[in-house]
Structures are given as C-alpha cells and as structure tokens.
Design a protein around this motif. Structure first.
Motif, PDB file in Angstrom:
ATOM      1  N   ASP A 283      -6.849  -7.898   4.618  1.00 39.08           N
ATOM      2  CA  ASP A 283      -5.735  -9.001   4.632  1.00 39.08           C
ATOM      3  C   ASP A 283      -6.150 -10.719   4.692  1.00 39.08           C
ATOM      4  O   ASP A 283      -7.436 -10.744   4.473  1.00 39.08           O
ATOM      5  N   ASN A 284      -5.433 -11.483   4.975  1.00 43.05           N
ATOM      6  CA  ASN A 284      -5.710 -12.755   5.095  1.00 43.05           C
ATOM      7  C   ASN A 284      -6.988 -13.328   5.698  1.00 43.05           C
ATOM      8  O   ASN A 284      -8.116 -13.871   5.456  1.00 43.05           O
ATOM      9  N   PRO A 285      -7.116 -12.720   7.043  1.00 45.27           N
ATOM     10  CA  PRO A 285      -8.323 -12.942   7.891  1.00 45.27           C
ATOM     11  C   PRO A 285      -9.529 -12.446   6.959  1.00 45.27           C
ATOM     12  O   PRO A 285     -10.531 -13.124   7.197  1.00 45.27           O
ATOM     13  N   THR A 286      -9.494 -11.179   6.585  1.00 43.21           N
ATOM     14  CA  THR A 286     -10.710 -10.745   5.790  1.00 43.21           C
ATOM     15  C   THR A 286     -11.193 -11.753   4.671  1.00 43.21           C
ATOM     16  O   THR A 286     -12.136 -11.925   4.754  1.00 43.21           O
ATOM     17  N   LEU A 287      -9.882 -12.194   3.847  1.00 47.11           N
ATOM     18  CA  LEU A 287     -10.272 -13.094   2.719  1.00 47.11           C
ATOM     19  C   LEU A 287     -11.006 -14.106   3.203  1.00 47.11           C
ATOM     20  O   LEU A 287     -12.239 -14.584   2.756  1.00 47.11           O
ATOM     21  N   ASN A 288     -10.469 -14.788   4.374  1.00 49.29           N
ATOM     22  CA  ASN A 288     -10.981 -16.065   4.939  1.00 49.29           C
ATOM     23  C   ASN A 288     -12.449 -15.755   5.556  1.00 49.29           C
ATOM     24  O   ASN A 288     -13.491 -16.753   5.222  1.00 49.29           O
ATOM     25  N   ARG A 289     -12.710 -14.825   6.027  1.00 54.73           N
ATOM     26  CA  ARG A 289     -14.040 -14.603   6.880  1.00 54.73           C
ATOM     27  C   ARG A 289     -15.097 -14.447   5.668  1.00 54.73           C
ATOM     28  O   ARG A 289     -16.155 -14.706   5.433  1.00 54.73           O
ATOM     29  N   PHE A 290     -14.711 -13.618   4.571  1.00 54.45           N
ATOM     30  CA  PHE A 290     -15.508 -13.313   3.482  1.00 54.45           C
ATOM     31  C   PHE A 290     -15.840 -14.607   2.762  1.00 54.45           C
ATOM     32  O   PHE A 290     -17.062 -14.682   2.209  1.00 54.45           O
ATOM     33  N   PHE A 291     -14.967 -15.399   2.571  1.00 56.62           N
ATOM     34  CA  PHE A 291     -15.415 -16.590   1.869  1.00 56.62           C
ATOM     35  C   PHE A 291     -16.347 -17.437   2.643  1.00 56.62           C
ATOM     36  O   PHE A 291     -17.059 -18.035   2.040  1.00 56.62           O
ATOM     37  N   SER A 292     -16.064 -17.475   3.937  1.00 56.78           N
ATOM     38  CA  SER A 292     -16.982 -18.202   4.916  1.00 56.78           C
ATOM     39  C   SER A 292     -18.237 -17.583   4.557  1.00 56.78           C
ATOM     40  O   SER A 292     -19.345 -18.312   4.474  1.00 56.78           O
ATOM     41  N   LEU A 293     -18.385 -16.195   4.730  1.00 52.10           N
ATOM     42  CA  LEU A 293     -19.752 -15.785   4.640  1.00 52.10           C
ATOM     43  C   LEU A 293     -20.131 -15.842   3.269  1.00 52.10           C
ATOM     44  O   LEU A 293     -21.399 -15.889   3.145  1.00 52.10           O
ATOM     45  N   HIS A 294     -19.516 -15.695   2.286  1.00 52.82           N
ATOM     46  CA  HIS A 294     -20.051 -15.733   0.916  1.00 52.82           C
ATOM     47  C   HIS A 294     -20.633 -17.139   0.463  1.00 52.82           C
ATOM     48  O   HIS A 294     -21.719 -17.366   0.117  1.00 52.82           O
ATOM     49  N   TYR A 295     -20.188 -18.123   1.310  1.00 56.01           N
ATOM     50  CA  TYR A 295     -20.689 -19.479   1.218  1.00 56.01           C
ATOM     51  C   TYR A 295     -21.982 -19.626   1.924  1.00 56.01           C
ATOM     52  O   TYR A 295     -22.959 -20.514   1.592  1.00 56.01           O
ATOM     53  N   LEU A 296     -22.179 -18.874   2.977  1.00 56.83           N
ATOM     54  CA  LEU A 296     -23.186 -19.098   3.949  1.00 56.83           C
ATOM     55  C   LEU A 296     -24.301 -18.384   3.494  1.00 56.83           C
ATOM     56  O   LEU A 296     -25.661 -18.541   3.518  1.00 56.83           O
ATOM     57  N   ILE A 297     -24.117 -17.144   3.037  1.00 61.38           N
ATOM     58  CA  ILE A 297     -25.412 -16.056   2.887  1.00 61.38           C
ATOM     59  C   ILE A 297     -26.305 -16.601   1.856  1.00 61.38           C
ATOM     60  O   ILE A 297     -27.378 -16.737   2.022  1.00 61.38           O
ATOM     61  N   PRO A 298     -25.834 -17.399   0.626  1.00 67.13           N
ATOM     62  CA  PRO A 298     -26.835 -17.894  -0.287  1.00 67.13           C
ATOM     63  C   PRO A 298     -27.725 -18.881   0.299  1.00 67.13           C
ATOM     64  O   PRO A 298     -29.029 -18.770   0.017  1.00 67.13           O
ATOM     65  N   PHE A 299     -27.341 -19.688   1.443  1.00 67.79           N
ATOM     66  CA  PHE A 299     -28.447 -20.482   1.917  1.00 67.79           C
ATOM     67  C   PHE A 299     -29.130 -19.753   2.954  1.00 67.79           C
ATOM     68  O   PHE A 299     -30.468 -20.090   2.999  1.00 67.79           O
ATOM     69  N   MET A 300     -28.729 -18.631   3.489  1.00 68.82           N
ATOM     70  CA  MET A 300     -29.672 -17.698   4.357  1.00 68.82           C
ATOM     71  C   MET A 300     -30.699 -17.118   3.228  1.00 68.82           C
ATOM     72  O   MET A 300     -31.948 -17.080   3.769  1.00 68.82           O
ATOM     73  N   ILE A 301     -30.278 -16.714   2.130  1.00 65.38           N
ATOM     74  CA  ILE A 301     -31.401 -16.165   1.079  1.00 65.38           C
ATOM     75  C   ILE A 301     -32.357 -17.029   0.739  1.00 65.38           C
ATOM     76  O   ILE A 301     -33.377 -17.022   0.844  1.00 65.38           O
ATOM     77  N   ALA A 302     -31.670 -18.469   0.619  1.00 66.00           N
ATOM     78  CA  ALA A 302     -32.841 -19.477   0.411  1.00 66.00           C
ATOM     79  C   ALA A 302     -33.667 -19.729   1.606  1.00 66.00           C
ATOM     80  O   ALA A 302     -34.997 -19.852   1.122  1.00 66.00           O
ATOM     81  N   GLY A 303     -33.337 -19.332   2.619  1.00 68.94           N
ATOM     82  CA  GLY A 303     -34.208 -19.739   3.979  1.00 68.94           C
ATOM     83  C   GLY A 303     -35.190 -18.547   3.907  1.00 68.94           C
ATOM     84  O   GLY A 303     -36.499 -18.837   3.887  1.00 68.94           O
TER      85      GLY A 303
END
Lengths: 434, 287
Positions: A187-207
């Motif tokens: 539901d909405n909380p899932t979508l919000n946390r997935f968006f947040s993590l989706h933005y975060l993970i590429p920078f973790m990948i870059a690291g």
C-alpha cells in the motif's frame, strides 16, 4: 591505487600545487592512464566500462524522472503517464530508464558469465568477485523496487508476491514482511519506502563499484589466458589501448540500447503494467521482469517438501541459494588452471550452464503447468550441480591443456605469421611513447 | 569423463522425451471447454505506424476519433487524453476548442462553494461517461467498462517462442492494436457445439481472458458516417479506432521513431570513427 609505483609527473605549476595537497589527478592518471592492462584483452572485457556508463545513465535519467514522479498510490500511475505525455522529452527519459535497467542487467549477465568463463574469481581476486556479487544483489533490489514505482498491475502484484517470500522464513518471516511493506499489504507506505530505497540504492552501488575498481586495480585484470602479467611485454598502458577498446564496446552497446529505446520500448515490459494497480483483481499470470525470470523459475521448481522444509520455504531457499552460491565460487572451483580456454571439459559444462540459465529464464515466464515444472526442476538441478558438483570435481579430475609460459607467448603463438615481424620489443615500444 | 558425459546426455534425452510426451497430453483439449485464451490468435494487420519509419495516418486517427466519440465514449472513458493533444491529429486550435466545447465538465467550487458545470476547454481531459467506477459497474451488469487511454499498450496476446525472438528483428510492437481490431471484428460467430456461454456475456474467440465477455458487439456496418469515402464497415471502423487508441496510448510515437532514426545514424557513424581510431591505436601491437 595501482600496485606499482606512480609514473605521474605534473607538468604545470598548478598541477604540482594540487599534487602536493590532494593528488586526485595522480590517482586518475595511475588508474586510467598508466595502469598496465594485459595486451590480450578481448571485447568480453569491455563490459565493466559499459556497466559504469549504464550506472551513470540510470542515475541521471532517474534523478530527472524523480522530479516529475509522485510516490503516492493515488497519483503514481498518473504521474508516470504525465511524464510520458506532457513532460518535455519525458517519454524519452522514461524509456531510457526502463530499458536502461534491462540493458544494465543484460550487460551484468555477460560480465558475470565472462568472469565464470575466464576464472576471474580465482585467487587473488576473491574479494573483487564478492564485491561484484554484492553489486549484483543491490542491482536486483533496485530493479525490483523500481518496477513497483509506476504502480501498474504487475508493480503491485509483483511486490505482493516477492515480499510474500519473506513470510516463508520461520519465526521472523511475518515481521520482516511487515517491515518491508510498512503494513499488512502492499500500500502507500510500501510505495513510499520503495521510492526512497530506489533512490538510495544506486548510490550504494556507486560506492561498491569504487571498491570493486579499487580491488581490480590492486590485483590487476585477468585475461583470456588466465596467466598473470609477468613482464613489461605482457602489458600495455590503459590509455590509449583499453580506453579506445572500451569506447568501441560502449558505443556498440549504446546502439543496441538505442534500438530498444526508440523502436521496441515496450518489448521487455509487461502490458499489464499499463493497467492501474488494483488490489481486488489478480492478473492471470504474475511474472517478474525478464532479468529475474531464471531465479523465479528456480523458486517455482521446488514443489515438494524436503523433510521439515515445506515447498514454499524450499523454493525461497533455492532462489536465494542460487545467488548465494555465487559468493562461494572462488572456493568451489578447485582447478589450478584459471581460464576455460585451457579446460576443455569445463568449457563444455560452462556453455551448458549458459544454455541452462537461458532455459530457466524462459521457463520462468511460463505458467506453472506440469511440463514446465518438470523442465524447471531438471534445469535447477543442473544450475546447482554446475556450482556444487561440477566445479569442485572437475578441477580435480580434468587434464588441462598445456599453458603458455606468458601472455606474450600466447599472443605471438596466435599471431604467428603476422606477429613474427613485430618481436616483443615492438609491442613494448608504445609504452615509452606514453 | 566420457562416461559421465554420455550418462548426462542420456538423462537429457530421456527428460526431453518425457516432457514431449507430457506436452502432447497437454495439446489434446476439448474444443467446447478451452483452457487457453484467446481461443484464436489475432491477425497481424498492416499499420501505418509499424516499423522503423512508421508514422500515424492523421486521416485514420480523425476517423478513429469519430468512432470513439460516436460509439465507444458512450461507455468507455479516455481520462488521460486532453483535448489540446488532438492538434496532433491535424486539427487547428479553433477546431480543438470547438470539439472540447461539445463536452461538459464539472468544475468548482465557485465563490459560493458550489460545484458547477461548464463547457470543456482544450486543457481538459475527455470526461468520463459515468460519475465513478461504481456507477459504471452498476449500469453495465457489474462489469465496469475499462478506460481506453492505454488500452493499445495494456493488451497484448503473448507471442510465444519463437515468435518473440523474431519480433526483435521485425520490430513488432503492434500487438495492442492487432488485439483491439481482432476483438471488435470477432463478434457474431457461433460458439462450438456444447460450449456453455454464461448469461449476459457474448462469445468472442479473440477475447484475451475468457471465451466470452460482458461487452456486446459494439459497432455494426454503416453506424458511423465517414465523409472521406472510406468504407463504412466494421473492419474499417475497427482498424481506425485501434489506430486512434494506439495514438492515445503512445502520442509521441512519430517523434520517437524520427529521433530514433537520427540517433541510430549518428551512432553508426560514431562507431565507424571509434573503430578506425581503435585500429590505428592497436596497429602494430599483436594482441
């Protein structure tokens, strides 16, 4: 960064000033200009560069898309359509990003297969390989969460199925699933946390990519012969040799990428994701993106209970195991010879493994009918058999072909007629130029 | 080693034979009780927008819009499409304004706190025929007619192996309009003997999810008047409205294929230059 001593000499006053304070230009020079590469690298070795380009493409398009996207169950689908219709070049950005994810995975699969073929994971490159496996895991997390954001039917039901895996874990499963979802259902909380993590993970990948490249530059690259660089004639400076070869690999790859973006933008997606998510209506077949299909097939292949492990937990363990096993490859392979070029039997089993992985991918897209389940079980058996039985046993019983003494010898043997005119000294000459 | 290998080969052969036998069992099915849908695969039509140089045919899109307005819009919304984008179909600003003004939309609240209706403006989207999904379902036997904005991308009959491999090279991306056309022209056939068609549904062997659907045959010959002399047949109406729905789902297709061609040409030239540079750099270096 590189193991050897630095050959960087700043030419300007400003260069010397910076070099004495924060020698970043020296680091870049030693890593990407003077860094010695084996002279016999083929195009399979250009995928590292291709992958870094794809990461940059994904981050750049993603950052702009995020400016127009709304992470709310009520608005997400329409905001994506707004990007497709009204945002200037929005359709291009979104197709670049969605097809870019597919291209990213396509390139990483070739990169991993190349590593398996040439034995790139063997000592002293175990950590390099493991860092790569971590990047792959992070990519999978980013890919999965990104697919949820458009909030179509496959987004919603894919998220429901995949987060459902975690309930199979005994004792803490339910808790983990609720933590992921932020509630009891997607539901909405899932979508919000997935968006947040989706933005975060590429920078973790870059690291982790930085660590991956660091480890690479400590051990040096492998090459098709699997023999380490022994003398100066075995190697060439990174620039211009690897730079221009990588550049050619990249532009050819960009051509493939452009072909999909402009002519087949929806080929790799699922039509159901153009239908707004509806929690009350389950699609006939829930399938993940194509790059997860082999693992999905392994998950569904476990249709039987194994002792105290029921089929659901068994499937989840097999699926995670199919990725976890990659981490142990450096120790599963007992062969003293690195490259498949000199391992006739390993070469055969390797190509069977490639066919098996593609077959698993196709089976993952099939409905769970008996015939496909049986085929998936056989393919899963080979998948694990390749890593857990063939790799350790083959290394002990296989008789490898005679290895050349050095990279230079292998290169000269390959080019015997033509290369006779260029003795080893000629090959080393460009280095003095650089 | 040889023994291991031959054993493996025998195992593979056995497995293949077993699966082949299983699949044959699978193939034997009852015509009156089909298990896989659609019963018939949609025919591949010629579309002006197919292929690398494909472009929308504006005349066809205008006819398709007419079919949508006069037939489909009685039940189906087109909520993502705004009137202003109809200029893509070749209409002038005045024509779009006039077209939008034929519709009434709810606006407000005004200064008195009241909602009011007004004529639609180009910036408005096509209004829905029903106030909400529940009303749509209630007036249609419980099955709400789906929105058509993305229909041409949201329905594609699975291509299967090996067709999906060939599609990469033929650039087949028209599964949606092919499906819509097949569905609209697939009515009026007699179901096979013994097939049970649930009451209130209509047999259509091209329907993607079942043997019959709630929508009755929506259109018949000569129902919509064309003023450009095109045949007023169900087949032509279906082609035109399918093309229109493809435009509604993918309005930037023309632009995409045009830019794509330039990008491909640029990349080919660039590859040529990089390749020549690479040859020059590596010349004289055995590798």
């Amino acid at each position: 960064m590189s193991a050897g001593h630095s050959t960087y000499t700043p030419t300007s006053g400003l260069g010397r000033w910076v070099d004495a304070r924060m020698p970043l230009p020296r680091l870049v020079h030693d890593s990407f200009v003077s860094f010695p590469i084996p002279r016999n690298l083929n195009y399979a070795y250009t995928f590292g560069g291709i992958l870094s380009i794809m990461l940059v493409v994904q981050i750049l398009t993603g950052v702009v898309l995020a400016m127009h996207y709304t992470a709310s169950t009520l608005l997400a689908f329409d905001s994506v359509e707004k990007i497709m219709r009204d945002v200037n070049s929005g359709w291009l950005l979104r197709y670049l990003h969605s097809n870019g994810a597919s291209m990213f995975f396509f390139a990483v699969f070739i990169h991993i297969f190349r590593g398996l073929y040439y034995g790139s994971y063997k000592a002293p490159r175990e950590l390099l390989w493991i860092l790569g496996c971590i990047i792959f895991l992070l990519m999978m997390a980013a890919g999965f969460m990104g697919y949820v954001l458009p909030w179509g039917q496959m987004s919603f039901w894919g998220a429901t199925v995949i987060t459902g895996f975690f309930t199979a874990i005994p004792l803490v499963g339910e808790w983990v699933q609720q933590l992921l979802l932020g509630g009891f259902a997607v539901d909405n909380p899932t979508l919000n946390r997935f968006f947040s993590l989706h933005y975060l993970i590429p920078f973790m990948i870059a690291g982790v990519v930085v660590l991956h490249i660091w480890a690479l530059h400590v051990t040096g690259q492998t090459n098709p012969t699997g023999i380490e660089i022994k003398s100066k004639t075995d190697s060439l400076p990174f620039t211009p040799y690897a730079t221009i070869k990588d550049a050619l690999g990249m532009v050819v790859f960009l051509l493939l990428f452009a072909y999909f973006v402009f002519y087949l933008p929806n080929y790799l997606g699922h039509p159901d994701n153009y239908i707004v998510a509806n929690p009350l209506k389950t699609p006939a077949h829930i399938v993940p993106e194509w790059y997860f299909l082999p693992f999905y097939a392994i998950l569904r292949a476990i249709t039987f209970n194994i002792g105290p492990i029921d089929s659901k937990l068994g499937g989840v363990l097999a699926m995670f195991g199919s990725i976890a096993v990659l981490f142990f490859v450096p120790w599963l392979d007992t062969s003293k010879v690195r490259s498949a070029v000199y391992r006739p039997w390993y070469k055969l089993f390797f190509w069977l493994f490639v066919v098996d992985a593609i077959l698993l991918g196709w089976l993952g897209s099939r409905p769970a009918e008996p015939i496909y389940v049986v085929m998936a079980q056989i393919a899963t058996l080979y998948y694990f058999g390749f890593f857990l039985v063939i790799m350790p046993v083959l290394g002990l019983i296989e008789t490898p072909r005679r290895l050349p003494n050095s990279i230079t010898e292998a290169v000269l043997a390959k080019n015997h007629g033509s290369a006779a005119a260029h003795p080893a000294g000629a090959a080393a000459a460009p280095e003095t130029k650089a | 080693m040889k023994k291991i290998l031959s054993g493996l080969a025998a195992l593979c052969l056995g497995a293949t034979m077993a699966t082949a036998a299983l699949s044959q069992e699978e193939a034997h099915h009852d015509e009156a009780n089909p298990t896989h849908f659609p019963i018939h695969r949609p025919a591949e039509m010629d579309w002006s927008f197919a292929g690398p140089f494909g472009r929308y045919d504006k005349g066809q899109l205008q006819r398709g819009l007419k079919v949508y307005k006069e037939v489909c819009s009685a039940c189906h919304s087109l909520r993502l499409v705004s009137f202003r984008t109809l200029e893509d179909l070749g209409y002038s600003d005045e024509q779009v304004r006039a077209l939008a003004a034929e519709y009434e939309v709810t606006d407000g609240p005004n200064a008195d706190g009241e909602m009011f209706t007004r004529a639609a403006l180009p910036s408005d989207h096509f209004p829905s025929p029903y106030p909400n999904d529940e009303a749509a379902a209630a007036s249609n036997n419980g099955a709400a007619p789906p929105d058509l904005s993305l229909m041409a991308k949201a329905r594609t009959v699975e291509r299967g192996f090996p067709r999906f491999v060939f599609d990469v090279f033929t650039q087949y991306q028209e599964g949606g309009p092919d499906y819509v056309h097949a569905l609209l022209t697939g009515y009026g056939q007699t179901p096979p003997e013994g097939m049970d068609i649930p009451e209130g549904t209509h047999y259509n062997p091209y329907f993607i999810a079942a043997k019959s659907l709630a929508m009755p045959q929506p259109i018949s010959d000569d129902q919509v008047t064309y003023d450009d002399g095109m045949p007023q047949t169900v087949d032509q109406y279906s082609r035109d409205v399918s093309a229109f729905l493809m435009w509604a789902a993918e309005p930037h297709l023309d632009e995409r294929k045009m830019i794509g061609f330039r990008v491909i040409i640029f990349l080919l030239l660039f590859i040529g230059l990089v390749w020549m540079t690479k040859r020059k750099v590596w010349a004289g270096v055995a590798h």
